[in-house]
Motif scaffolding. Structure first.
Motif, PDB file in Angstrom:
ATOM      1  N   MET A 132     127.250  72.668 -54.432  1.00 32.64           N
ATOM      2  CA  MET A 132     127.918  71.444 -54.863  1.00 32.64           C
ATOM      3  C   MET A 132     128.915  71.009 -53.802  1.00 32.64           C
ATOM      4  O   MET A 132     129.750  71.802 -53.369  1.00 32.64           O
ATOM      5  N   GLY A 133     128.811  69.763 -53.372  1.00 34.89           N
ATOM      6  CA  GLY A 133     129.742  69.212 -52.400  1.00 34.89           C
ATOM      7  C   GLY A 133     131.045  68.817 -53.066  1.00 34.89           C
ATOM      8  O   GLY A 133     131.064  68.000 -53.993  1.00 34.89           O
ATOM      9  N   MET A 134     132.138  69.391 -52.587  1.00 34.95           N
ATOM     10  CA  MET A 134     133.421  69.168 -53.248  1.00 34.95           C
ATOM     11  C   MET A 134     133.938  67.754 -53.032  1.00 34.95           C
ATOM     12  O   MET A 134     134.570  67.173 -53.917  1.00 34.95           O
ATOM     13  N   MET A 158     131.331  73.647 -44.441  1.00 33.84           N
ATOM     14  CA  MET A 158     130.018  73.620 -43.791  1.00 33.84           C
ATOM     15  C   MET A 158     130.056  72.490 -42.756  1.00 33.84           C
ATOM     16  O   MET A 158     130.902  71.589 -42.845  1.00 33.84           O
ATOM     17  N   TYR A 159     129.130  72.530 -41.810  1.00 30.01           N
ATOM     18  CA  TYR A 159     129.196  71.598 -40.681  1.00 30.01           C
ATOM     19  C   TYR A 159     127.822  71.009 -40.378  1.00 30.01           C
ATOM     20  O   TYR A 159     126.856  71.740 -40.172  1.00 30.01           O
ATOM     21  N   ARG A 160     127.780  69.669 -40.336  1.00 33.90           N
ATOM     22  CA  ARG A 160     126.552  68.981 -39.926  1.00 33.90           C
ATOM     23  C   ARG A 160     126.933  67.757 -39.097  1.00 33.90           C
ATOM     24  O   ARG A 160     127.760  66.947 -39.523  1.00 33.90           O
ATOM     25  N   HIS A 161     126.297  67.613 -37.958  1.00 29.21           N
ATOM     26  CA  HIS A 161     126.581  66.480 -37.083  1.00 29.21           C
ATOM     27  C   HIS A 161     125.667  65.320 -37.477  1.00 29.21           C
ATOM     28  O   HIS A 161     124.568  65.161 -36.967  1.00 29.21           O
ATOM     29  N   GLU A 162     126.136  64.540 -38.447  1.00 30.38           N
ATOM     30  CA  GLU A 162     125.412  63.355 -38.869  1.00 30.38           C
ATOM     31  C   GLU A 162     126.373  62.185 -38.974  1.00 30.38           C
ATOM     32  O   GLU A 162     127.582  62.358 -38.858  1.00 30.38           O
ATOM     33  N   ARG A 163     125.843  60.994 -39.186  1.00 31.10           N
ATOM     34  CA  ARG A 163     126.695  59.810 -39.197  1.00 31.10           C
ATOM     35  C   ARG A 163     127.620  59.861 -40.401  1.00 31.10           C
ATOM     36  O   ARG A 163     127.161  59.863 -41.544  1.00 31.10           O
ATOM     37  N   GLN A 167     132.410  67.850 -41.412  1.00 30.23           N
ATOM     38  CA  GLN A 167     132.902  69.068 -42.053  1.00 30.23           C
ATOM     39  C   GLN A 167     133.094  68.740 -43.524  1.00 30.23           C
ATOM     40  O   GLN A 167     133.836  67.830 -43.866  1.00 30.23           O
ATOM     41  N   PHE A 168     132.414  69.483 -44.380  1.00 31.56           N
ATOM     42  CA  PHE A 168     132.523  69.240 -45.819  1.00 31.56           C
ATOM     43  C   PHE A 168     132.674  70.583 -46.526  1.00 31.56           C
ATOM     44  O   PHE A 168     132.222  71.618 -46.036  1.00 31.56           O
ATOM     45  N   ILE A 169     133.350  70.545 -47.660  1.00 30.38           N
ATOM     46  CA  ILE A 169     133.595  71.764 -48.431  1.00 30.38           C
ATOM     47  C   ILE A 169     132.511  71.895 -49.501  1.00 30.38           C
ATOM     48  O   ILE A 169     132.195  70.930 -50.191  1.00 30.38           O
ATOM     49  N   GLN A 170     131.972  73.098 -49.607  1.00 32.87           N
ATOM     50  CA  GLN A 170     130.864  73.310 -50.528  1.00 32.87           C
ATOM     51  C   GLN A 170     131.083  74.565 -51.371  1.00 32.87           C
ATOM     52  O   GLN A 170     131.542  75.588 -50.863  1.00 32.87           O
ATOM     53  N   LEU A 171     130.779  74.446 -52.645  1.00 28.08           N
ATOM     54  CA  LEU A 171     130.668  75.601 -53.525  1.00 28.08           C
ATOM     55  C   LEU A 171     129.214  76.016 -53.560  1.00 28.08           C
ATOM     56  O   LEU A 171     128.334  75.182 -53.762  1.00 28.08           O
TER      57      LEU A 171
END
Length: 424
Positions: A307-309, A111-116, A124-128
């Motif tokens: 859930m954030g991996m 998933m993608y979010r432009h934050e600090r 870019q973070f992996i999510q279940l």
């Protein structure tokens, strides 16, 4: 000299020494979800921007500040998905999985979010994601919590997380509560920070979720949503908590646990930890019946969690509770010109005989001593030695790398049986 190109800020690589932990966790997740009859759905990373504006809302931080949005060559606005729920529901509606049907689905990916960027929070973070449709009763709410309870147990993390629950009731019930909440915070406006003042008339429930310690007392004295719930909402929540109590799942009721989006209703929950500092929420979910109506115009029932991996992996690394499989079990050393092809041939015969064997063949050459160092560094249990002498004698030499057992010479067939007894 050319400048080295580096990864984009907030988007990180997972290196070979890190991937065994990821793979072990992913395998455990698949095992647990399969045990409950959940099916995997694979979704596009890019969706139409309109999907997120309609589902998340245009006046939210995610849509206004955090989405990676661009126009494609046809002039259509597209967005890298900031979350998975909207895309999963879009796919279910598009392919006729709703209405009047029940489904248990899960997905996994970036998933993608432009934050600090900061520890536990990436661009870019992996999510279940786990989503269920078509089931209005409290039993499915409890089942999702059972899934996570079982996953925590298998990962050895149950002692390091706690379950917090709340009920948001219905949209109509929250509207009445919202008026009372706005009135209360307006009388304390001098104590609110800028972020809370901005939310006061757009999303006042999110003030309850503020992490600003200066607001702790003001928030603690605010009206409680549960007092404004109707009998149906209260009965649903009581049924969920009764099921958890009967099943032996510990939980805490947190009356300040909220969601910032209007489509959430009734049960909401979070699994939180004290081990990761400010990024303490590892898993969060809730019932979102309203989103089905929002996207399709028809009533329906849905509840799920995400859930954030990266946070889960950080928690596992802190606790070191998961035993990892060896990346290499057997390492094959080839020494001498006559040993090169016979060594490869034997490796393939061994893989045929033991399909799951993790066997690595030295391809770099070098002296017997240097190859043996690489065999030891690989973490393998055994080294197979194929040299010119072994080829001439028609044998395979085997040496344990983890104890003082002596080296033994076996025929090809004997060597295969030796490893079958160990690894089949």
């Amino acid at each position: 000299m050319a400048k080295t190109i580096q990864a984009i800020r907030g988007m990180h690589d997972v290196l070979p020494e890190q991937t065994p932990l990821w793979q072990a966790v992913e395998a455990t997740i698949r095992e647990v979800l399969s045990a409950y009859g959940y099916s995997e759905i694979r979704l596009p990373i890019v969706e139409k921007t309109e999907l997120f504006k309609r589902s998340i809302g245009e006046v939210t931080d995610i849509v206004e500040k955090e989405m990676y949005t661009f126009d494609d060559r046809n002039g259509e606005s597209l967005t890298l998905r900031p979350e998975g729920t909207a895309g999963c529901l879009r796919a279910s509606l598009e392919h006729g999985l709703l209405p009047n049907q029940s489904h248990r689905l899960w997905y996994y990916g970036p998933m993608y979010r432009h934050e600090r960027p900061q520890k536990g929070r990436y661009r870019q973070f992996i999510q279940l994601g786990v989503e269920t449709y078509g089931m209005p009763g409290p039993e499915i709410d409890a089942e999702l919590l059972l899934i996570m309870e079982r996953l925590w147990q298998k990962l050895g993390l149950r002692a390091h997380v706690r379950l917090e629950l709340n009920s948001l009731g219905t949209l109509a019930e929250r509207a009445v509560y919202r008026e009372q909440l706005v009135t209360y915070f307006e009388t304390h406006s001098q104590q609110l920070d800028d972020d809370s003042k901005r939310r006061l008339h757009t999303n006042p429930l999110r003030i309850l979720d503020s992490k600003n310690p200066a607001l702790t007392e003001v928030i603690a004295n605010a009206p409680v949503l549960f007092d404004y719930l109707g009998e149906d909402s209260k009965a649903h929540f009581t049924a969920v908590t009764d099921l958890l109590t009967h099943l032996g799942i510990a939980y805490q009721i947190n009356p300040r646990l909220v969601r910032g989006l209007d489509y959430y209703s009734k049960t909401v929950f979070e699994w939180v930890t004290e081990q990761l500092g400010a990024q303490g929420t590892v898993c969060a979910g809730g019932r979102y019946d309203g989103l089905i109506e929002q996207l399709s115009g028809k009533t329906g029932h849905a509840i799920g969690f995400a859930m954030g991996m990266e946070r889960l992996l950080a928690l596992l690394e802190n606790q070191n509770t998961l035993a990892l499989a060896k990346p290499v079990q057997v390492y094959l050393v080839r020494v001498g010109e006559q040993a090169q092809r016979p060594g490869l041939y034997f490796a393939e015969r061994l893989r045929d005989a033991i399909p799951h064997l993790k066997l690595q063949v030295n391809m770099e050459g070098g002296s017997f001593k240097s190859q043996f160092k690489k065999a030891d560094k690989s973490g393998a249990d055994y080294a197979i030695i194929v040299g010119d002498d072994e080829v001439a004698q028609g044998v395979i030499s085997i040496k344990s790398l983890r104890d003082e057992q002596g080296q033994r010479a076996l025929t090809d067939a004997e060597a295969i049986r030796f490893f079958q007894q160990l690894y089949l």
